[in-house]
Design a protein around this motif. Structure first.
Motif, PDB file in Angstrom:
ATOM      1  N   MET A 346      -1.826   0.554  19.518  1.00 47.59           N
ATOM      2  CA  MET A 346      -2.269   0.144  18.442  1.00 47.59           C
ATOM      3  C   MET A 346      -2.615   0.948  17.367  1.00 47.59           C
ATOM      4  SD  MET A 346      -1.457  -2.949  19.014  1.00 47.59           S
ATOM      5  CE  MET A 346      -1.604  -3.803  17.380  1.00 47.59           C
ATOM      6  N   LEU A 347      -3.257   1.884  17.544  1.00 40.57           N
ATOM      7  CA  LEU A 347      -3.645   3.067  16.658  1.00 40.57           C
ATOM      8  C   LEU A 347      -2.216   3.829  16.191  1.00 40.57           C
ATOM      9  CD1 LEU A 347      -6.545   4.969  18.767  1.00 40.57           C
ATOM     10  CD2 LEU A 347      -6.587   4.157  16.497  1.00 40.57           C
ATOM     11  N   GLY A 348      -1.255   3.975  16.979  1.00 40.81           N
ATOM     12  CA  GLY A 348      -0.191   4.399  16.543  1.00 40.81           C
ATOM     13  C   GLY A 348       0.693   3.409  15.405  1.00 40.81           C
ATOM     14  N   ARG A 349       0.411   2.015  15.963  1.00 35.56           N
ATOM     15  CA  ARG A 349       1.082   1.188  14.698  1.00 35.56           C
ATOM     16  C   ARG A 349      -0.039   1.148  13.483  1.00 35.56           C
ATOM     17  NH1 ARG A 349       2.144  -3.815  18.838  1.00 35.56           N
ATOM     18  NH2 ARG A 349       3.861  -2.720  20.343  1.00 35.56           N
ATOM     19  N   SER A 350      -1.104   1.244  13.539  1.00 34.38           N
ATOM     20  CA  SER A 350      -1.982   1.150  12.240  1.00 34.38           C
ATOM     21  C   SER A 350      -1.747   2.319  11.336  1.00 34.38           C
ATOM     22  CB  SER A 350      -3.444   1.065  12.620  1.00 34.38           C
ATOM     23  OG  SER A 350      -3.824  -0.170  13.086  1.00 34.38           O
ATOM     24  N   ALA A 351      -1.379   3.580  12.026  1.00 33.79           N
ATOM     25  CA  ALA A 351      -1.258   4.755  11.234  1.00 33.79           C
ATOM     26  C   ALA A 351       0.313   4.795  10.796  1.00 33.79           C
ATOM     27  CB  ALA A 351      -1.118   5.872  12.300  1.00 33.79           C
ATOM     28  N   ALA A 352       1.187   4.088  11.497  1.00 34.15           N
ATOM     29  CA  ALA A 352       2.527   3.963  10.834  1.00 34.15           C
ATOM     30  C   ALA A 352       2.475   3.032   9.555  1.00 34.15           C
ATOM     31  CB  ALA A 352       3.521   3.260  11.927  1.00 34.15           C
ATOM     32  N   ASP A 353       1.709   2.231   9.506  1.00 33.61           N
ATOM     33  CA  ASP A 353       1.641   1.206   8.759  1.00 33.61           C
ATOM     34  C   ASP A 353       0.836   1.920   7.454  1.00 33.61           C
ATOM     35  OD1 ASP A 353       1.925  -1.694   7.407  1.00 33.61           O
ATOM     36  OD2 ASP A 353      -0.573  -1.340   7.157  1.00 33.61           O
ATOM     37  N   LEU A 354      -0.032   2.671   7.475  1.00 39.64           N
ATOM     38  CA  LEU A 354      -0.526   3.348   6.534  1.00 39.64           C
ATOM     39  C   LEU A 354       0.258   4.542   5.811  1.00 39.64           C
ATOM     40  CD1 LEU A 354      -4.357   4.103   7.771  1.00 39.64           C
ATOM     41  CD2 LEU A 354      -3.559   2.630   5.824  1.00 39.64           C
ATOM     42  N   LYS A 355       1.223   5.209   6.760  1.00 38.29           N
ATOM     43  CA  LYS A 355       2.050   6.094   6.287  1.00 38.29           C
ATOM     44  C   LYS A 355       3.113   5.395   5.254  1.00 38.29           C
ATOM     45  CE  LYS A 355       5.003   9.929   7.669  1.00 38.29           C
ATOM     46  NZ  LYS A 355       5.393  10.694   8.900  1.00 38.29           N
ATOM     47  N   GLU A 356       3.293   4.149   5.730  1.00 37.47           N
ATOM     48  CA  GLU A 356       4.482   3.395   4.820  1.00 37.47           C
ATOM     49  C   GLU A 356       3.942   3.007   3.620  1.00 37.47           C
ATOM     50  OE1 GLU A 356       6.579  -1.053   5.033  1.00 37.47           O
ATOM     51  OE2 GLU A 356       5.959  -0.116   6.972  1.00 37.47           O
ATOM     52  N   GLY A 357       2.618   2.817   3.547  1.00 38.02           N
ATOM     53  CA  GLY A 357       1.967   2.477   2.150  1.00 38.02           C
ATOM     54  C   GLY A 357       1.622   3.552   1.539  1.00 38.02           C
ATOM     55  N   PHE A 358       1.523   5.002   1.799  1.00 39.28           N
ATOM     56  CA  PHE A 358       1.018   6.212   1.285  1.00 39.28           C
ATOM     57  C   PHE A 358       1.830   7.426   1.190  1.00 39.28           C
ATOM     58  CE2 PHE A 358      -2.618   3.218   1.738  1.00 39.28           C
ATOM     59  CZ  PHE A 358      -3.167   2.994   0.333  1.00 39.28           C
ATOM     60  N   SER A 359       3.034   6.889   1.743  1.00 37.99           N
ATOM     61  CA  SER A 359       4.086   8.079   2.141  1.00 37.99           C
ATOM     62  C   SER A 359       4.418   8.981   0.743  1.00 37.99           C
ATOM     63  CB  SER A 359       5.219   7.707   2.953  1.00 37.99           C
ATOM     64  OG  SER A 359       5.958   6.780   2.116  1.00 37.99           O
ATOM     65  N   ARG A 360       4.490   8.240  -0.296  1.00 35.43           N
ATOM     66  CA  ARG A 360       4.943   8.965  -1.554  1.00 35.43           C
ATOM     67  C   ARG A 360       3.776   8.909  -2.638  1.00 35.43           C
ATOM     68  NH1 ARG A 360       5.756   4.943  -4.999  1.00 35.43           N
ATOM     69  NH2 ARG A 360       6.292   2.646  -4.437  1.00 35.43           N
ATOM     70  N   PRO A 361       3.779   9.804  -3.566  1.00 34.22           N
ATOM     71  CA  PRO A 361       2.995   9.363  -4.764  1.00 34.22           C
ATOM     72  C   PRO A 361       3.272   8.194  -5.433  1.00 34.22           C
ATOM     73  CG  PRO A 361       4.273  11.524  -4.864  1.00 34.22           C
ATOM     74  CD  PRO A 361       4.799  10.679  -3.944  1.00 34.22           C
ATOM     75  N   LEU A 362       2.286   7.584  -5.826  1.00 34.31           N
ATOM     76  CA  LEU A 362       2.119   6.481  -6.346  1.00 34.31           C
ATOM     77  C   LEU A 362       1.590   6.176  -7.686  1.00 34.31           C
ATOM     78  CD1 LEU A 362       0.644   4.253  -3.242  1.00 34.31           C
ATOM     79  CD2 LEU A 362       3.065   4.481  -3.887  1.00 34.31           C
ATOM     80  N   SER A 363       1.663   5.218  -8.559  1.00 36.42           N
ATOM     81  CA  SER A 363       1.000   4.982 -10.058  1.00 36.42           C
ATOM     82  C   SER A 363      -0.469   4.374  -9.533  1.00 36.42           C
ATOM     83  CB  SER A 363       1.729   3.910 -10.820  1.00 36.42           C
ATOM     84  OG  SER A 363       1.929   2.639 -10.211  1.00 36.42           O
ATOM     85  N   ASP A 364      -1.136   4.429 -10.618  1.00 34.90           N
ATOM     86  CA  ASP A 364      -2.536   3.773 -10.573  1.00 34.90           C
ATOM     87  C   ASP A 364      -2.420   2.221  -9.790  1.00 34.90           C
ATOM     88  OD1 ASP A 364      -3.450   6.239 -11.261  1.00 34.90           O
ATOM     89  OD2 ASP A 364      -4.017   5.721 -13.159  1.00 34.90           O
ATOM     90  N   ASP A 365      -1.666   1.767 -10.632  1.00 37.66           N
ATOM     91  CA  ASP A 365      -1.428   0.104 -10.284  1.00 37.66           C
ATOM     92  C   ASP A 365      -0.893   0.051  -8.698  1.00 37.66           C
ATOM     93  OD1 ASP A 365      -2.338  -0.676 -12.625  1.00 37.66           O
ATOM     94  OD2 ASP A 365      -0.498  -1.030 -13.489  1.00 37.66           O
ATOM     95  N   GLU A 366      -0.008   0.787  -8.206  1.00 36.00           N
ATOM     96  CA  GLU A 366       0.633   0.789  -7.064  1.00 36.00           C
ATOM     97  C   GLU A 366      -0.493   1.338  -5.911  1.00 36.00           C
ATOM     98  OE1 GLU A 366       5.351   1.992  -7.646  1.00 36.00           O
ATOM     99  OE2 GLU A 366       3.789   3.442  -7.657  1.00 36.00           O
ATOM    100  N   PHE A 367      -1.370   2.060  -6.295  1.00 39.75           N
ATOM    101  CA  PHE A 367      -2.677   2.454  -5.249  1.00 39.75           C
ATOM    102  C   PHE A 367      -3.506   1.215  -5.075  1.00 39.75           C
ATOM    103  CE2 PHE A 367      -1.980   7.238  -6.111  1.00 39.75           C
ATOM    104  CZ  PHE A 367      -2.132   7.589  -4.770  1.00 39.75           C
ATOM    105  N   GLN A 368      -3.645   0.550  -6.182  1.00 37.95           N
ATOM    106  CA  GLN A 368      -4.479  -0.647  -6.006  1.00 37.95           C
ATOM    107  C   GLN A 368      -3.804  -1.561  -5.349  1.00 37.95           C
ATOM    108  OE1 GLN A 368      -7.547  -1.129  -6.977  1.00 37.95           O
ATOM    109  NE2 GLN A 368      -7.851   1.016  -7.488  1.00 37.95           N
TER     110      GLN A 368
END
Length: 435
Positions: A346-368
């Protein structure tokens, strides 16, 4: 020895006034109010407290009883502690009358008795009803008075439900009915705990970060799930007291506890079907917007029926093992499996989900927009990281915590650097490659 099973509530004056009429709804026997005095003892080196024991002499109607409570468990406001009671002729300690095998190994009981001194006392009036509820007998006690240690005092205004005969679940069901009228909240602190707090000077409690769950070695998946939800409930209970005493950080910590409960149901959702937790999730959905409201006020919300019923639903779910009625033998076999191996997956799955959300630079709104995802997965890491030494897990977790702090504080200039820093840490768990 008896095992005391009781559920404690702190009550408002309105709830106290309504109690006699509520009791009339069930067959019961009423006892007239009785004045009780309890004197609690401790040694200078806190021997009893260090061994999770409590010793008191109770006086009532010129009769006295010495009681020793040993280590037990508390889930929400439900207390279960082994208890030893001895009738005594005068209000003087007689430790030799207690069973010899209850004391820690090597304890010199005679020497201990010489070292024990009165530490604090409680004086209150108790009125009680013994209620027949389903097939159980439940004593409902109303206590009003004070706890005193030296010059420090706190009011006592409590309603306690104690199982005399029958099923623990009936205590929780009766409590849910009483909760409908409002004016009650679960109390995790016993009178004795409040007395010890006063005896230690009543120093202000401080908000605490949500700790990583450290489940027992070789815990099963089911034991890990239970421990995670109990951790969330303990965090909730502790910070409820802070919020009621005026610390605004307590409300934010309660919100963190609710996120942890939600995420626990997701993390273990592959083994425990959603229908098993439908009632609990419904109560969470009612409470969460009320807690998040900008005008949320502790005295109003913490004594509301919605708030109490949510906490009772979680307590009942844990105490009764309500999920077991919804799982088959195959799912139970998986719940009986290694929590450590489950955590690695499950740690691997959670880490993959975080990487999916933050793998690229985001705008301020996208970060929020990604903030809820970040809160959820950090809660998952709180549940799953404890099998590893803090020295291994903390650098990884702190990277994501720093990003969470930046997003929560809307420190836009920090977003991108925190994102890169969080992603730079290698996985710390077994087979931790993130794809």
């Amino acid at each position: 020895m008896t095992v005391e099973i009781e559920l404690k509530f702190i009550a408002t004056p309105q709830a106290v006034a309504a109690l006699p009429a509520q009791m009339a709804a069930w067959p019961h026997q009423h006892s007239a109010p009785q004045r009780l005095t309890n004197i609690y003892f401790e040694s200078a080196d806190n021997f009893l407290r260090r061994h999770d024991m409590g010793l008191r002499i109770r006086g009532f109607d010129d009769r006295y009883e010495m009681t020793l409570k040993t280590a037990g468990t508390v889930v929400g406001g439900l207390h279960q502690r082994p208890e030893y009671n001895v009738a005594i002729a005068t209000p003087e300690l007689a430790l030799s009358q207690l069973p010899a095998d209850i004391w820690p190994q090597g304890c010199d009981v005679a020497a201990l008795q010489q070292q024990l001194q009165p530490l604090f006392r409680t004086d209150f009036v108790r009125e009680k009803w013994v209620v027949t509820y389903n097939q159980s007998l439940i004593e409902v006690g109303l206590d009003q008075g004070e706890v005193r240690a030296g010059e420090l005092t706190e009011a006592i205004c409590e309603i306690e439900l104690e199982l005399q005969q029958g099923e623990t679940q009936d205590v929780l069901l009766l409590a849910a009915e009483l909760a409908q009228q409002g004016g009650l909240r679960q109390g995790s602190l016993s009178k004795a705990a409040r007395g010890y707090y006063l005896a230690q000077g009543a120093t202000a409690r401080e908000a605490r970060p949500l700790p990583v769950l450290h489940a027992p070695a070789k815990a099963s998946v089911e034991q890990g799930m239970i421990a995670g939800l109990e951790l969330a409930l303990d965090h909730w209970q502790y910070h409820e007291e802070l919020w009621l005493r005026g610390d605004a950080a307590g409300r934010l910590a309660i919100a963190d506890a609710l996120v942890l409960i939600r995420q626990a149901l997701v993390v273990f959702g592959g083994l425990v079907p959603r229908k098993a937790s439908a009632g609990l999730r419904s109560h969470l959905s009612e409470l969460e917007p009320l807690l998040d409201a900008v005008d949320a006020e502790a005295q109003t919300l913490c004594y509301s029926p919605i708030y109490l019923q949510c906490k009772l639903a979680l307590t009942s779910w844990l105490v009764s093992g309500a999920w077991r009625a919804f799982i088959d033998a195959k799912a139970q076999a998986k719940l009986d499996g290694s929590f450590k191996r489950f955590c690695d997956i499950m740690l691997g799955r959670s880490a993959a989900d975080l990487k999916e959300g933050f793998s690229r630079p985001l705008s301020d709104d996208e970060f929020q927009e990604q903030l809820p995802r970040l809160k959820r997965q950090l809660a998952a890491f709180t549940l799953l990281s404890g099998a590893y030494a803090d020295a291994l897990s903390e650098p990884y977790l702190n990277g994501w915590r720093e990003l969470l702090a930046a997003l929560s504080g809307r420190r836009q200039g920090w977003y991108e650097s925190c994102r890169k820093q969080a992603l730079s840490h290698a996985p710390f768990w077994l087979n931790g490659a993130v794809r």
